[in-house]
Design an enzyme around this catalytic site. Structure first.
Site, mmCIF file in Angstrom:
data_model
loop_
_atom_site.group_PDB
_atom_site.id
_atom_site.type_symbol
_atom_site.label_atom_id
_atom_site.label_comp_id
_atom_site.label_asym_id
_atom_site.label_seq_id
_atom_site.Cartn_x
_atom_site.Cartn_y
_atom_site.Cartn_z
ATOM 1 N N HIS A 198 0.844 -1.189 0.000
ATOM 2 C CA HIS A 198 0.000 0.000 0.000
ATOM 3 C C HIS A 198 0.874 1.232 0.000
ATOM 4 O O HIS A 198 1.941 1.233 0.623
ATOM 5 C CB HIS A 198 -0.912 0.009 1.243
ATOM 6 C CG HIS A 198 -2.072 0.918 1.087
ATOM 7 N ND1 HIS A 198 -2.016 2.250 1.397
ATOM 8 C CD2 HIS A 198 -3.322 0.681 0.627
ATOM 9 C CE1 HIS A 198 -3.187 2.803 1.142
ATOM 10 N NE2 HIS A 198 -3.996 1.881 0.657
ATOM 11 N N ASP A 214 -8.098 -5.402 -0.471
ATOM 12 C CA ASP A 214 -8.497 -6.234 -1.612
ATOM 13 C C ASP A 214 -8.218 -7.722 -1.395
ATOM 14 O O ASP A 214 -8.876 -8.570 -1.995
ATOM 15 C CB ASP A 214 -7.784 -5.760 -2.889
ATOM 16 C CG ASP A 214 -8.234 -4.371 -3.281
ATOM 17 O OD1 ASP A 214 -9.432 -4.092 -3.168
ATOM 18 O OD2 ASP A 214 -7.387 -3.556 -3.690
HETATM 19 C C1 LIG Z 1 -0.366 -0.508 -3.988
HETATM 20 C C2 LIG Z 1 1.011 -0.295 -4.592
HETATM 21 C C3 LIG Z 1 0.851 0.229 -6.043
HETATM 22 C C4 LIG Z 1 1.729 0.749 -3.750
HETATM 23 O O1 LIG Z 1 2.937 0.856 -4.280
HETATM 24 P P1 LIG Z 1 4.010 2.030 -3.998
HETATM 25 O O2 LIG Z 1 3.756 2.779 -2.768
HETATM 26 O O3 LIG Z 1 4.090 2.809 -5.248
HETATM 27 O O4 LIG Z 1 5.262 1.157 -3.748
HETATM 28 P P2 LIG Z 1 6.217 0.666 -4.868
HETATM 29 O O5 LIG Z 1 5.481 0.251 -6.080
HETATM 30 O O6 LIG Z 1 7.255 1.744 -5.030
HETATM 31 O O7 LIG Z 1 6.855 -0.602 -4.169
HETATM 32 C C5 LIG Z 1 7.955 -0.579 -3.294
HETATM 33 C C6 LIG Z 1 8.675 -1.910 -3.417
HETATM 34 O O8 LIG Z 1 7.814 -2.956 -2.967
HETATM 35 C C7 LIG Z 1 7.533 -3.854 -4.024
HETATM 36 N N1 LIG Z 1 6.115 -4.171 -3.979
HETATM 37 C C8 LIG Z 1 5.119 -3.335 -3.644
HETATM 38 N N2 LIG Z 1 3.964 -3.971 -3.680
HETATM 39 C C9 LIG Z 1 4.225 -5.236 -4.060
HETATM 40 C C10 LIG Z 1 3.448 -6.372 -4.271
HETATM 41 N N3 LIG Z 1 2.138 -6.298 -4.109
HETATM 42 N N4 LIG Z 1 4.036 -7.507 -4.639
HETATM 43 C C11 LIG Z 1 5.386 -7.585 -4.794
HETATM 44 N N5 LIG Z 1 6.186 -6.535 -4.609
HETATM 45 C C12 LIG Z 1 5.614 -5.368 -4.248
HETATM 46 C C13 LIG Z 1 7.866 -3.102 -5.295
HETATM 47 O O9 LIG Z 1 8.205 -3.946 -6.354
HETATM 48 C C14 LIG Z 1 9.030 -2.281 -4.836
HETATM 49 O O10 LIG Z 1 10.180 -3.108 -4.782
HETATM 50 P P3 LIG Z 1 11.593 -2.571 -5.263
HETATM 51 O O11 LIG Z 1 11.897 -1.426 -4.344
HETATM 52 O O12 LIG Z 1 12.469 -3.761 -5.106
HETATM 53 O O13 LIG Z 1 11.407 -2.142 -6.685
HETATM 54 C C15 LIG Z 1 1.793 -1.617 -4.611
HETATM 55 O O14 LIG Z 1 2.003 -2.080 -3.298
HETATM 56 C C16 LIG Z 1 1.136 -2.671 -5.467
HETATM 57 O O15 LIG Z 1 1.333 -2.704 -6.681
HETATM 58 N N6 LIG Z 1 0.319 -3.586 -4.830
HETATM 59 C C17 LIG Z 1 -0.401 -4.572 -5.562
HETATM 60 C C18 LIG Z 1 -1.676 -3.994 -6.118
HETATM 61 C C19 LIG Z 1 -2.706 -3.782 -5.061
HETATM 62 O O16 LIG Z 1 -2.928 -4.637 -4.225
HETATM 63 N N7 LIG Z 1 -3.360 -2.625 -5.137
HETATM 64 C C20 LIG Z 1 -4.396 -2.273 -4.209
HETATM 65 C C21 LIG Z 1 -3.885 -1.208 -3.286
HETATM 66 S S1 LIG Z 1 -5.062 -0.826 -2.039
#
Ligand SMILES: CC(C)(COP(=O)(O)OP(=O)(O)OC[C@H]1O[C@@H](n2cnc3c(N)ncnc32)[C@H](O)[C@@H]1OP(=O)(O)O)[C@@H](O)C(=O)NCCC(=O)NCCS
Length: 374
Positions: A259, A310
């Site tokens: 998140h 989710d």
């Molecule tokens: C929600 C989300 C977009 C938030 O992401 P964010 O704050 O932008 O964090 P980042 O995308 O920069 O992720 C940070 C790190 O964690 C990893 N990461 C984050 N969520 C992950 C996941 N669900 N599965 C695997 N790795 C994940 C990223 O790959 C990144 O790793 P890195 O630093 O080695 O590249 C992300 O956690 C995600 O894609 N989750 C899955 C989708 C989801 O469940 N969405 C509903 C949200 S309520």
């Protein structure tokens, strides 16, 4: 301050506006009430009223609100025709996005963006959206719509309109709690989208159409439709560990985890997990809860990532017998309350939302006429 000094990719950590609707800073609260207490003591209709009108309703206000919503649970005939005519393969979220756009043409308040008109439209959308989801679902299966019943709660009605059967109390309450938890979440991507649209002095329906477009992406609301596919791919609990480790090694994203704000867990996921488990038990689907536990352990150990809402929602809806394509539309049926509250708040204290971009393109160059470009 120059724009480059405040650059934050993805607007992470940026306070993009003021809001009195909800906060995530000391646990999630809607209008001051912890979401844990709302999920324990209230029904979705009370929470929707709270978000839209600012206070929890009295018994009388709730009765009147329910009556207004019940009256609005009808779709204009041309929308029903469209829902019947859309290709069967049209994704449910796309059909819903089009539905809200069509509803704008039949709402006499569409061009009026006063607070009172926006509240009337918001209540109507709250009523119409679940009907559009259920009717479209049934049309796509070659079935006739099931008219809503005025004596059922919002959650019970939704299940009833989908199946034509009155749901039991446990299923109704589980869906109800999920709607409460999905109803509002500060400046998330779809709500921010709605506020951007509202900030241009556009109308409420346009803001909701845009918000639906933002919500359907798999990094936002679309994640709940990925959960069962992940669990099914990972298989039974004995085989799941190897599958999850291999997926992480391939750097795949595990939908339902992580998140932008909650880095050590999402309280909403903890609340809904109990309901998902009970529903799985009732449906004889406990194996997915066991597989889910394997994901949770490995994601925490390996990546310090925790489930978001989710994750249990996908399992709960599956255990309730709902088809996957309905999961993000269900999110919409709840979040429309939050979106509308934010549109109304944005309009009341409006300043056009117009950030800057950091330019990374070519240096200045001269444009030559076509004949000189070879
Ligand atoms: C929600 C989300 C977009 C938030 O992401 P964010 O704050 O932008 O964090 P980042 O995308 O920069 O992720 C940070 C790190 O964690 C990893 N990461 C984050 N969520 C992950 C996941 N669900 N599965 C695997 N790795 C994940 C990223 O790959 C990144 O790793 P890195 O630093 O080695 O590249 C992300 O956690 C995600 O894609 N989750 C899955 C989708 C989801 O469940 N969405 C509903 C949200 S309520």
């Amino acid at each position: 301050m120059s724009a480059s000094e405040i650059y934050s990719p993805g607007l992470e950590g940026v306070i993009a506006g003021e809001t009195a609707i909800s906060t995530v800073t000391e646990g999630l609260r809607y209008r001051g009430y912890p979401v844990t207490e709302l999920a324990e003591h209230c029904g979705f209709e009370e929470v929707a009223f709270l978000l839209l009108h600012g206070e929890l309703p009295t018994a009388r206000q709730l009765t009147e609100f329910r009556k207004r919503v019940a009256v609005a649970r009808r779709l204009p005939e041309p929308l029903r025709d469209l829902l019947r005519a859309l290709p069967r393969w049209t994704p449910a979220m796309d059909a819903l996005r089009s539905s809200v756009s069509v509803l704008a043409h039949f709402d006499q308040d569409t061009p009026d963006s006063s607070r009172d008109a926006d509240l009337r439209k918001a209540e109507r959308l709250l009523a119409q959206i679940p009907v559009a989801v259920a009717d479209r679902h049934r049309f796509s299966k070659g079935l006739q719509p099931v008219p809503a019943r005025d004596d059922l709660s919002h959650a019970a009605n939704f299940l009833y309109m989908l199946t034509g059967k009155e749901p039991d109390a446990a299923a109704t309450r589980a869906l109800d709690v999920s709607l409460i938890l999905y109803a509002e979440h500060e400046f998330n991507a779809s709500t921010f989208t709605a506020r951007v649209v509202a900030s241009t002095e556009s109308d409420l329906h346009s803001a909701v159409v845009a918000a639906i477009g933002a919500l359907k992406g798999r990094l936002h609301g679309g994640a709940n439709e990925q959960v069962m596919a992940l669990l099914e791919a990972a298989g039974d609990p004995e085989h799941a560990e190897a599958w999850v480790r291999a997926a992480l090694a391939r750097k795949e994203r595990v939908m339902g985890f992580g998140h932008r704000i909650y880095k050590s867990g999402d309280v909403r996921a903890g609340i809904l997990k109990e309901y998902a488990r009970k529903a799985a038990e009732a449906a004889g689907l406990l194996q997915w809860e066991e597989t889910a536990a394997v994901f949770e352990r490995i994601l925490a150990e390996e990546k310090h990532l925790y489930p978001n809402l989710d994750w249990p929602a996908g399992r709960l809806y599956h255990a309730l017998g709902l088809e996957t394509s309905l999961y993000t539309p269900i999110f919409v049926t709840a979040r429309v309350a939050g979106w509308a509250a934010h549109v109304i708040e944005q309009a009341a204290h409006n300043r056009l939302i117009r950030p800057r971009g950091r330019y990374v393109g070519p240096e200045r160059r001269s444009a030559r006429p076509l004949a000189e470009r070879g």
